[in-house]
Design an enzyme around this catalytic site. Structure first.
Site, PDB file in Angstrom:
ATOM      1  N   LYS A  39       0.770  -1.213   0.011  1.00 12.78           N
ATOM      2  CA  LYS A  39       0.078  -0.003  -0.196  1.00 12.78           C
ATOM      3  C   LYS A  39       0.785   1.316  -0.117  1.00 12.78           C
ATOM      4  O   LYS A  39       1.764   1.232   0.662  1.00 12.78           O
ATOM      5  CB  LYS A  39      -1.179  -0.142   1.228  1.00 12.78           C
ATOM      6  CG  LYS A  39      -1.892  -1.058   1.233  1.00 12.78           C
ATOM      7  CD  LYS A  39      -2.724  -1.243   2.576  1.00 12.78           C
ATOM      8  CE  LYS A  39      -3.666  -2.129   2.623  1.00 12.78           C
ATOM      9  NZ  LYS A  39      -4.653  -1.926   3.667  1.00 12.78           N
ATOM     10  N   GLY A  41       6.741  -2.404  12.584  1.00 11.03           N
ATOM     11  CA  GLY A  41       5.935  -1.212  12.544  1.00 11.03           C
ATOM     12  C   GLY A  41       6.702  -0.318  13.163  1.00 11.03           C
ATOM     13  O   GLY A  41       6.713   1.109  12.872  1.00 11.03           O
ATOM     14  N   GLY A  57      10.824  -6.146   8.615  1.00 10.60           N
ATOM     15  CA  GLY A  57       9.762  -6.890   7.907  1.00 10.60           C
ATOM     16  C   GLY A  57      10.041  -7.880   6.725  1.00 10.60           C
ATOM     17  O   GLY A  57      11.222  -8.775   7.034  1.00 10.60           O
TER      18      GLY A  57
END
Length: 406
Positions: A206, A386, A363
């Site tokens: 995204k 995050g 990640g």
């Protein structure tokens, strides 16, 4: 402001509550939970060695999964204690709770240089609520707080912020572990004034997840390379057809603003010129093929960058002096769609070998490097997830802010 680190403390005989990020992937095998990837555990070993060398009595705390205040057997940290003992060659005691009489007794039994791992702090709902009474319980039997859990530093929880406030209020010290220190150095200091050329590689699904980072890095980057599904929202902004690819139509204006800002600042902003495309049939990817056109036909989805794009991106990476990579180029978990991400990983490793500073933003990028045996060929791999994204966006992390200033 610089924070205290474990190297600034005198810890002989002190009980040190050490928050670590042991939220590691596990799966059940023969009735037992087995750790799939111990990267986060290994990342804390330098801090643990430093604490042991100083004669600290080490009380380790962590979370695992999202048990939502319940005791979930599959989310117990007991297998982590066993793995940590294996990795350190030292015994690691285990307490089946993080507060209460069992934890107190286990902490008081510790001798200098010994380690104890407490059970999952998220077995208590008070943890995520940053409940002050729970923080007092965590702090009741320790003298010093060390936070080495960068991956949890963006959460204001009892074991990351509340306990630090309790210990600070009573005149105690709260310091960063060596992993935390390195995370702040590479994601913060190294990127304040990066050596040029500075190449940023961003992937993932995204645009909305990365747009703040893109906007911030457009102030410093020479080249930005875009991969993953987020590339198709940019393509949509340019009026291209993206078939059935994953896009965010409501973020087209944001994507266009980023493209305009890149043009204004003279930043090279590269999007895929070719793609591997596929289609979902009965829940499975089928009929993958190379698409050399700018447009993607209806009924097909982009699942990886193509070889021409991979070569173009590798060329840009080759000349870099500083590299930041966050996010895969495609659905790399499927070997058929992993070539683009692999090509980027190889190029980043090669540029590092030629003298570039390479910072991997956590990640899936870390996972890709591990899968391809290239983890040791980059400068730094963040364990943050995050937390890395929020820090790169320029946000203050509560778990860092709570530590003692030097």
């Amino acid at each position: 402001m610089a924070k205290l680190t474990v190297n600034d403390l005198a810890l002989q005989g002190k009980r040190v509550f050490t928050r670590v990020d042991y939220n590691v992937p596990m799966e059940e095998s023969n009735g037992a939970m087995v750790i799939n990837d111990d990267t986060r555990i290994r990342a804390t070993l330098p801090t643990l060695a430093a604490l042991r060398a100083q004669g600290a009595r080490i009380v380790l705390a962590a979370h695992l999964g999202r048990p939502k205040g319940e005791r979930v057997a599959s989310m117990s940290l007991r297998p982590v204690a066993d793995k940590l003992a294996e990795l350190t060659g030292q015994p690691v005691a285990f307490s089946d709770d993080c507060v209460g009489e069992a934890a107190e007794a286990a902490i008081n039994n510790l001798q200098d240089g010994e380690m104890l791992l407490l059970e999952n702090v998220r077995y208590h709902s008070c943890e995520e609520a940053n409940d002050s009474a729970f923080a007092e319980q965590l702090a009741a039997n320790v003298d010093v707080f060390v936070n080495d859990a960068f991956g949890a530093a963006h959460r204001a929880h009892a074991s990351t912020v509340g306990i630090a406030e309790v210990i600070t209020a009573r005149g105690g010290q709260c310091a960063a572990g060596l992993l935390m220190e390195r995370e702040l150095q590479f994601l913060g200091e190294e990127l304040k004034t990066p050596d040029k050329p500075f190449v940023v590689i961003l992937g993932g699904a995204k645009v909305s997840d990365k747009i703040k980072i893109i906007d911030r890095l457009l102030e410093k980057a020479d080249t930005i390379l875009i991969g993953g599904a987020m590339a198709y929202t940019f393509k949509l902004a340019l009026g291209k057809s993206v078939g059935d690819s994953l896009v965010e139509p409501d973020k087209v204006d944001i994507a266009q603003a980023a493209l305009d800002k890149a043009a204004e600042r003279g930043v090279e902003f590269l999007l895929p010129s070719d793609n591997l495309i596929s289609q979902m049939i009965n829940g499975k990817w089928a009929n993958p093929e190379l698409n050399r056109a700018e447009d993607i036909p209806d009924g097909r989805e982009g699942v990886d960058i193509g070889p021409a794009t991979a070569a173009r991106y590798a060329e840009a990476i080759t000349g870099a002096k500083t590299i930041l990579w966050n996010g895969p180029m495609g659905i790399f978990e499927d070997d058929r769609f992993a070539k683009g991400t692999m090509a980027v990983a190889v190029a980043v490793a090669a540029a590092t070998g030629a003298g570039a500073v390479s910072i991997i933003g956590g990640g899936d990028s870390v996972k890709a490097l591990n899968q391809n045996g290239l983890a040791g060929q980059v400068t730094f791999m963040s364990t943050g997830g995050g937390a890395s994204l929020e820090f790169l966006e320029g946000n203050e992390l509560p778990g860092v802010a709570a530590l003692t200033e030097k």
